[in-house]
Design a protein around this motif. Structure first.
Motif, PDB file in Angstrom:
ATOM      1  N   ALA A   1       0.793  -1.367   0.419  1.00  0.00           N
ATOM      2  CA  ALA A   1       0.182   0.161  -0.131  1.00  0.00           C
ATOM      3  C   ALA A   1       0.807   1.529  -0.075  1.00  0.00           C
ATOM      4  O   ALA A   1       1.408   1.524  -0.010  1.00  0.00           O
ATOM      5  CB  ALA A   1      -0.865  -0.131   1.565  1.00  0.00           C
ATOM      6  N   ARG A   2       0.524   2.453  -1.100  1.00  0.00           N
ATOM      7  CA  ARG A   2       1.307   3.765  -1.020  1.00  0.00           C
ATOM      8  C   ARG A   2       0.753   4.917  -0.652  1.00  0.00           C
ATOM      9  O   ARG A   2      -0.864   4.502  -0.608  1.00  0.00           O
ATOM     10  CB  ARG A   2       2.286   3.695  -1.820  1.00  0.00           C
ATOM     11  N   ALA A   3       1.115   5.504  -0.639  1.00  0.00           N
ATOM     12  CA  ALA A   3       0.578   7.062  -0.215  1.00  0.00           C
ATOM     13  C   ALA A   3      -0.544   7.335  -1.823  1.00  0.00           C
ATOM     14  O   ALA A   3      -0.603   7.004  -2.746  1.00  0.00           O
ATOM     15  CB  ALA A   3       1.470   8.215  -0.211  1.00  0.00           C
ATOM     16  N   GLY A   4      -2.011   7.909  -1.470  1.00  0.00           N
ATOM     17  CA  GLY A   4      -2.876   7.764  -1.754  1.00  0.00           C
ATOM     18  C   GLY A   4      -3.463   6.977  -2.290  1.00  0.00           C
ATOM     19  O   GLY A   4      -4.859   7.297  -2.785  1.00  0.00           O
ATOM     20  N   TYR A   5      -3.345   6.165  -2.295  1.00  0.00           N
ATOM     21  CA  TYR A   5      -4.356   4.675  -2.591  1.00  0.00           C
ATOM     22  C   TYR A   5      -5.866   4.668  -1.321  1.00  0.00           C
ATOM     23  O   TYR A   5      -5.376   5.456  -0.312  1.00  0.00           O
ATOM     24  CB  TYR A   5      -3.537   2.915  -1.539  1.00  0.00           C
ATOM     25  N   ALA A   6      -6.576   4.517  -2.260  1.00  0.00           N
ATOM     26  CA  ALA A   6      -8.410   4.087  -1.108  1.00  0.00           C
ATOM     27  C   ALA A   6      -8.312   3.090   0.002  1.00  0.00           C
ATOM     28  O   ALA A   6      -7.509   2.240  -0.076  1.00  0.00           O
ATOM     29  CB  ALA A   6      -9.130   4.027  -2.033  1.00  0.00           C
TER      30      ALA A   6
ATOM     31  N   SER B   1       1.160   6.942   4.255  1.00  0.00           N
ATOM     32  CA  SER B   1       2.394   6.763   3.913  1.00  0.00           C
ATOM     33  C   SER B   1       2.450   5.000   3.846  1.00  0.00           C
ATOM     34  O   SER B   1       1.439   4.544   5.428  1.00  0.00           O
ATOM     35  CB  SER B   1       3.534   6.834   5.614  1.00  0.00           C
ATOM     36  N   GLY B   2       2.516   4.795   3.188  1.00  0.00           N
ATOM     37  CA  GLY B   2       2.991   3.097   2.998  1.00  0.00           C
ATOM     38  C   GLY B   2       4.472   2.517   2.266  1.00  0.00           C
ATOM     39  O   GLY B   2       4.711   2.663   1.495  1.00  0.00           O
ATOM     40  N   ALA B   3       4.738   1.552   2.865  1.00  0.00           N
ATOM     41  CA  ALA B   3       6.211   1.164   2.378  1.00  0.00           C
ATOM     42  C   ALA B   3       5.958  -0.358   3.118  1.00  0.00           C
ATOM     43  O   ALA B   3       5.564  -0.790   4.131  1.00  0.00           O
ATOM     44  CB  ALA B   3       6.749   1.651   2.745  1.00  0.00           C
ATOM     45  N   PRO B   4       7.037  -1.377   2.531  1.00  0.00           N
ATOM     46  CA  PRO B   4       6.979  -2.619   3.083  1.00  0.00           C
ATOM     47  C   PRO B   4       8.101  -2.147   4.159  1.00  0.00           C
ATOM     48  O   PRO B   4       8.716  -1.723   3.897  1.00  0.00           O
ATOM     49  CB  PRO B   4       7.955  -3.610   1.925  1.00  0.00           C
TER      50      PRO B   4
ATOM     51  N   GLY C   1       1.353   0.664   7.045  1.00  0.00           N
ATOM     52  CA  GLY C   1       1.501   2.005   6.617  1.00  0.00           C
ATOM     53  C   GLY C   1       0.549   3.130   7.960  1.00  0.00           C
ATOM     54  O   GLY C   1      -0.772   2.765   8.013  1.00  0.00           O
ATOM     55  N   PHE C   2       0.691   4.495   7.339  1.00  0.00           N
ATOM     56  CA  PHE C   2      -1.000   5.481   8.604  1.00  0.00           C
ATOM     57  C   PHE C   2      -1.690   5.254   7.616  1.00  0.00           C
ATOM     58  O   PHE C   2      -1.393   5.928   6.054  1.00  0.00           O
ATOM     59  CB  PHE C   2       0.103   5.912   8.808  1.00  0.00           C
ATOM     60  N   ALA C   3      -2.997   5.216   7.639  1.00  0.00           N
ATOM     61  CA  ALA C   3      -4.166   5.950   7.162  1.00  0.00           C
ATOM     62  C   ALA C   3      -4.628   7.380   7.453  1.00  0.00           C
ATOM     63  O   ALA C   3      -4.462   6.803   8.626  1.00  0.00           O
ATOM     64  CB  ALA C   3      -5.089   5.151   6.666  1.00  0.00           C
ATOM     65  N   SER C   4      -5.495   7.820   6.765  1.00  0.00           N
ATOM     66  CA  SER C   4      -6.322   9.775   7.015  1.00  0.00           C
ATOM     67  C   SER C   4      -7.775   8.714   6.860  1.00  0.00           C
ATOM     68  O   SER C   4      -8.514   8.650   6.110  1.00  0.00           O
ATOM     69  CB  SER C   4      -5.703  10.786   6.844  1.00  0.00           C
TER      70      SER C   4
END
Lengths: 362, 128
Positions: free
Chosen positions: A294-299, A312-315, A324-327
């Motif tokens: 999952a990377r930044a901007g994905y729903a 923010s998202g990364a392996p 990752g973090f999600a809002s």
């Protein structure tokens, strides 16, 4: 693009470079995973000279720093460091930063590289206390030593004291390898470590002194690539990615750095009203349940409903899965519930987990 | 390392021809640039691919990279082992790290690809 005083050193180490906040910075030397794991298990050496250092001094310095900060700077005594935010009048985050108190009415603020000009302009526009605000970023270099071996590696270079006696979030002025240094027990990795502020002209001397024992111990020079995965695992937000001028501290899980009691600061009224009304968004940590990234901007979806997006998202090199973090909308999901991340048109399962993703001693 | 018996794309995929079957993967140069591969997303068997269009994605710690089909045709086999061990692409880009086998619709498409020497020159130019 701006270059740090160590640019040629990185070139000679065959670093790969990237643009970050107007700076040409090493993103990696060997590989992100190798550098990341070296910091977790041994030690890493970082050039963070792109960070901004702003000195606030003279009569009115206490008042200016206090009025700009959401955290209570009056709690600081000499030699202590405080993490705080600057907010604007409507509660949006101008920057997140560290406040170092050298003495009464004498502070060093360490701000994000991309925000140096913005912060200076903001501080200038708010400065009705008569304090002197001075940009020291050009003449200051920052080298970080992070990892379980950091204390043992640094100590031989600091004859006048035992650096293990500097507690977390405290600093001392001294000499490291003969270079005048602000030795700060801080970092952005979740590991034991130090951030060493030195005159730009001495940066190469300090780096050159520390590099051989770092390599001999099995450590690595570390670029911004691993810096990002390290801070993510440690649950640390990044300005410009997880937060910006349009987000308030509560929405990004930084409410504990907003202190309302018995003090005035810019944004207080707006933040107090927002907190009372209830916060519409929250920041969560998640872990992917398959191998997708999952990377930044994905729903983010909960059932059929879109509830937010990844910031923010990364392996995670330590956890061997993606994090990752999600809002997301507040109360949309509770901990340990399943969510989905939309990756190239397909939903991939994830679960909400506690932050930090990885907990170690600092 | 650029094997002589393969054909290459400027986007760093390779194709190996056996009659009308092409095996495809990415070059050693590409894997060394991408590094730390953690995930490979590939099409299913039966999917029709068109030359020079996207067919999958590689994820490294750093970023996602699109994969482009060196030839047109039907996917007849997928390297399933990459689902569990995507690092094979880093470790063995020309052998265990292959992605797909494709039954080519037009083997002459291979003529449009780079040979080992041209691909080597292309990397040198990209790196300069």
């Amino acid at each position: 693009m701006k270059k740090t005083p160590l640019y040629q050193v990185h070139k000679s180490l065959n670093a790969k470079f990237t643009e970050f906040g107007g700076w040409e910075m090493p993103i990696q030397y060997s590989s992100i995973v190798t550098e990341h794991l070296a910091v977790r298990s041994i030690v890493g050496l970082f050039d963070l000279s792109h960070m901004g250092e702003i000195e606030v001094s003279g009569q009115g310095a206490n008042e200016l720093v206090q009025k700009l900060s959401t955290n209570d700077v009056s709690r600081l005594s000499d030699g202590r460091v405080l993490y705080t935010l600057f907010c604007n009048e409507i509660g949006g985050i101008v920057d997140d930063l560290l406040v170092y108190r050298h003495a009464d009415h004498h502070y060093m603020l360490v701000v994000n590289a991309a925000n140096i000009e913005k912060d200076l302009a903001w501080m200038e526009s708010c400065n009705d206390t008569g304090a002197e605000v001075k940009d020291m970023s050009e003449e200051t270099a920052l080298i970080a030593l992070q990892g379980p071996k950091a204390i043992a590696l640094l100590n031989p270079f600091v004859p006048e004291r035992d650096v293990s006696e500097i507690p977390y979030f405290r600093f001392t002025a001294g000499e490291v390898a003969g270079v005048p240094t602000v030795i700060s027990r801080t970092g952005y990795t979740g590991e034991v470590g130090f951030e060493l502020y030195v005159p730009a002209a001495d940066a190469e001397r300090l780096w050159t002194a520390l590099y051989p024992p770092v390599i001999a111990a099995g450590g690595q020079p570390v670029g911004l690539g691993a810096r990002d995965t390290l801070r993510l695992e440690a649950g640390l937000r990044l300005y410009g990615v997880d937060m910006n001028d349009d987000t308030n501290p509560f929405e990004v899980g930084l409410g504990r750095f907003v202190k309302f009691k018995n003090r005035q600061f810019i944004g207080k009224n707006a933040l107090f009203a927002q907190k009372r009304k209830g916060i519409a968004k929250q920041m969560i940590g998640f872990q992917m349940l398959d191998r997708a990234v999952a990377r930044a901007g994905y729903a983010i979806y909960h059932g059929n409903e879109r509830v937010g997006s990844v910031t923010s998202g990364a392996p995670s090199p330590s956890l061997k899965c993606s994090i990752g973090f999600a809002s997301i909308e507040s109360q949309a999901v509770s901990e340990n519930e399943k969510i989905d991340v939309e990756i190239r048109g397909k939903l991939h399962p994830a679960k909400i987990v506690e932050v930090p993703f990885l907990s170690k001693g600092t | 390392m650029i094997p002589e018996n393969l054909k290459y794309m400027e986007s760093h995929e390779w194709a190996k021809q056996e009659d009308d079957i092409a095996t495809i993967g990415i070059s050693d140069y590409a894997q060394s640039e991408i590094q730390d591969i953690v995930y490979v997303e590939l099409p299913e068997v039966g999917t029709q691919l068109t030359q020079k269009t996207e067919f999958g994605v590689i994820e490294s710690v750093k970023a996602a990279f699109d994969l482009y089909a060196p030839v047109s045709g039907e996917v007849i086999e997928v390297n399933e082992s990459l689902l569990d061990t995507p690092e094979q692409v880093n470790e063995s880009p020309y052998d265990e790290g292959w992605f797909l086998k494709i039954r080519m619709t037009d083997t002459s498409e291979l003529d449009a690809l780079l040979d080992a020497d041209s691909y080597h020159a292309h990397i040198e130019a990209e790196h300069a």
